[in-house]
Scaffold this motif. Sequence first.
Motif, PDB file in Angstrom:
ATOM      1  N   SER A 205       0.833  -1.191   0.000  1.00 15.96           N
ATOM      2  CA  SER A 205       0.000   0.000   0.000  1.00 15.96           C
ATOM      3  C   SER A 205       0.874   1.248   0.000  1.00 15.96           C
ATOM      4  O   SER A 205       1.882   1.304   0.707  1.00 15.96           O
ATOM      5  N   ARG A 206       0.502   2.225  -0.797  1.00 18.73           N
ATOM      6  CA  ARG A 206       1.255   3.478  -0.844  1.00 18.73           C
ATOM      7  C   ARG A 206       1.300   4.142   0.532  1.00 18.73           C
ATOM      8  O   ARG A 206       2.292   4.782   0.883  1.00 18.73           O
ATOM      9  N   THR A 207       0.229   4.010   1.300  1.00 18.12           N
ATOM     10  CA  THR A 207       0.204   4.639   2.613  1.00 18.12           C
ATOM     11  C   THR A 207       1.235   4.037   3.564  1.00 18.12           C
ATOM     12  O   THR A 207       1.637   4.676   4.528  1.00 18.12           O
ATOM     13  N   ASP A 208       1.667   2.804   3.281  1.00 20.96           N
ATOM     14  CA  ASP A 208       2.682   2.162   4.119  1.00 20.96           C
ATOM     15  C   ASP A 208       4.086   2.645   3.793  1.00 20.96           C
ATOM     16  O   ASP A 208       4.945   2.718   4.671  1.00 20.96           O
ATOM     17  N   ASP A 209       4.336   2.940   2.511  1.00 16.00           N
ATOM     18  CA  ASP A 209       5.677   3.359   2.110  1.00 16.00           C
ATOM     19  C   ASP A 209       5.605   4.113   0.784  1.00 16.00           C
ATOM     20  O   ASP A 209       5.621   3.509  -0.290  1.00 16.00           O
ATOM     21  N   LYS A 210       5.531   5.429   0.848  1.00 15.40           N
ATOM     22  CA  LYS A 210       5.420   6.237  -0.361  1.00 15.40           C
ATOM     23  C   LYS A 210       6.676   6.150  -1.217  1.00 15.40           C
ATOM     24  O   LYS A 210       6.610   6.224  -2.444  1.00 15.40           O
ATOM     25  N   GLN A 211       7.836   5.992  -0.568  1.00  9.60           N
ATOM     26  CA  GLN A 211       9.090   5.931  -1.321  1.00  9.60           C
ATOM     27  C   GLN A 211       9.141   4.711  -2.230  1.00  9.60           C
ATOM     28  O   GLN A 211       9.671   4.770  -3.332  1.00  9.60           O
ATOM     29  N   ALA A 212       8.604   3.592  -1.760  1.00 11.42           N
ATOM     30  CA  ALA A 212       8.614   2.377  -2.564  1.00 11.42           C
ATOM     31  C   ALA A 212       7.665   2.485  -3.747  1.00 11.42           C
ATOM     32  O   ALA A 212       7.795   1.740  -4.722  1.00 11.42           O
ATOM     33  N   PHE A 213       6.725   3.418  -3.696  1.00 11.84           N
ATOM     34  CA  PHE A 213       5.712   3.542  -4.746  1.00 11.84           C
ATOM     35  C   PHE A 213       6.025   4.600  -5.787  1.00 11.84           C
ATOM     36  O   PHE A 213       5.235   4.799  -6.717  1.00 11.84           O
ATOM     37  N   VAL A 214       7.165   5.286  -5.666  1.00 15.43           N
ATOM     38  CA  VAL A 214       7.460   6.332  -6.637  1.00 15.43           C
ATOM     39  C   VAL A 214       7.694   5.766  -8.036  1.00 15.43           C
ATOM     40  O   VAL A 214       7.639   6.507  -9.023  1.00 15.43           O
ATOM     41  N   ILE A 215       7.917   4.473  -8.152  1.00 14.68           N
ATOM     42  CA  ILE A 215       8.136   3.870  -9.457  1.00 14.68           C
ATOM     43  C   ILE A 215       6.819   3.540 -10.165  1.00 14.68           C
ATOM     44  O   ILE A 215       6.823   3.140 -11.328  1.00 14.68           O
ATOM     45  N   PHE A 216       5.697   3.719  -9.463  1.00  8.85           N
ATOM     46  CA  PHE A 216       4.385   3.487 -10.057  1.00  8.85           C
ATOM     47  C   PHE A 216       3.701   4.827 -10.296  1.00  8.85           C
ATOM     48  O   PHE A 216       4.083   5.840  -9.702  1.00  8.85           O
ATOM     49  N   PRO A 217       2.679   4.859 -11.167  1.00 12.95           N
ATOM     50  CA  PRO A 217       1.934   6.110 -11.352  1.00 12.95           C
ATOM     51  C   PRO A 217       1.439   6.652 -10.021  1.00 12.95           C
ATOM     52  O   PRO A 217       1.124   5.892  -9.096  1.00 12.95           O
ATOM     53  N   GLU A 218       1.342   7.963  -9.918  1.00 13.03           N
ATOM     54  CA  GLU A 218       1.054   8.619  -8.645  1.00 13.03           C
ATOM     55  C   GLU A 218      -0.307   8.236  -8.063  1.00 13.03           C
ATOM     56  O   GLU A 218      -0.516   8.308  -6.855  1.00 13.03           O
ATOM     57  N   TRP A 219      -1.230   7.821  -8.914  1.00 14.01           N
ATOM     58  CA  TRP A 219      -2.570   7.471  -8.434  1.00 14.01           C
ATOM     59  C   TRP A 219      -2.642   6.056  -7.865  1.00 14.01           C
ATOM     60  O   TRP A 219      -3.626   5.689  -7.211  1.00 14.01           O
ATOM     61  N   VAL A 220      -1.629   5.227  -8.117  1.00 14.33           N
ATOM     62  CA  VAL A 220      -1.666   3.830  -7.664  1.00 14.33           C
ATOM     63  C   VAL A 220      -1.457   3.764  -6.151  1.00 14.33           C
ATOM     64  O   VAL A 220      -0.441   4.209  -5.636  1.00 14.33           O
ATOM     65  N   HIS A 221      -2.416   3.158  -5.451  1.00 15.40           N
ATOM     66  CA  HIS A 221      -2.300   3.015  -3.996  1.00 15.40           C
ATOM     67  C   HIS A 221      -2.104   1.573  -3.571  1.00 15.40           C
ATOM     68  O   HIS A 221      -1.809   1.303  -2.406  1.00 15.40           O
ATOM     69  N   GLY A 222      -2.270   0.640  -4.483  1.00 14.65           N
ATOM     70  CA  GLY A 222      -2.091  -0.767  -4.159  1.00 14.65           C
ATOM     71  C   GLY A 222      -2.565  -1.631  -5.300  1.00 14.65           C
ATOM     72  O   GLY A 222      -2.842  -1.130  -6.406  1.00 14.65           O
ATOM     73  N   PHE A 223      -2.635  -2.926  -5.042  1.00 13.55           N
ATOM     74  CA  PHE A 223      -2.995  -3.886  -6.089  1.00 13.55           C
ATOM     75  C   PHE A 223      -3.997  -4.896  -5.539  1.00 13.55           C
ATOM     76  O   PHE A 223      -3.906  -5.317  -4.384  1.00 13.55           O
ATOM     77  N   ALA A 224      -4.948  -5.266  -6.365  1.00  8.57           N
ATOM     78  CA  ALA A 224      -5.967  -6.232  -5.946  1.00  8.57           C
ATOM     79  C   ALA A 224      -6.052  -7.363  -6.966  1.00  8.57           C
ATOM     80  O   ALA A 224      -5.898  -7.139  -8.176  1.00  8.57           O
TER      81      ALA A 224
END
Length: 229
Positions: A205-224
């Motif tokens: 989840s982006r809320t858990d670690d924003k730094q790890a998510f910078v490689i994904f589009p900014e709107w992505v918050h997780g995966f289902a």
Amino acid sequence: MAGAATAGELSPILLTIDSVTRVTDVARYRLGQHLAEQGCQADIRFDSEVPMVALMFRLSAQGSQETMVLSAKNRDGEWPRPAWITRRTAGVHSVSELEARDLATVSGGDPLASALPLAALEAAGIHPEPERIYESGDFSSALGLLLHNNTHAAVSEAGFAGQFLERQDLVITWLGAPVKTVGWYRGVGWSERALACEKALGHLSRTDDKQAFVIFPEWVHGFARTDAQ
């Protein structure tokens, strides 16, 4: 033979990512750490031409015969939807009113960043001149151009924009259909060992670690998982 099998079992699962940003070692490391903590030893690459890849994050399914197993979800936990955002005070009621206006888009291969919003303009008979398009680096920057009156409208994703609408006096002028092609696909190197990685990715989840998510589009918050969304 037994030794080779053991080595194969211990080798990392190969993951590739179509990134929308300049990849940083920090982001790669933090993402790898999160996956490892959940039993997925991953070799993370950012080259889509890597052979025998097990799992691939793709921005589009174009030309792909592989199976999507995890879809990207927005901050509301829903399919992403492209949008055109305008200032409430501008009184714009439809995209047909954006003729000869300055517009902010986002660079990169994400279909929500420019392709789908621009297609909506074209469908309404609007064909912006190249000098009217301001291409920004991310969705925040596109909205920033709008908020500072540099453009008349900006592209966004519905869930991402939703957090700014009321407090910034913005409105969604156009909302597109849900996009179901952005996510993780199984590659030719997939095996049952990759199931641990699929499970781990589903817990990110982006809320858990924003730094790890910078490689994904900014709107992505997780995966289902696609069979659960």
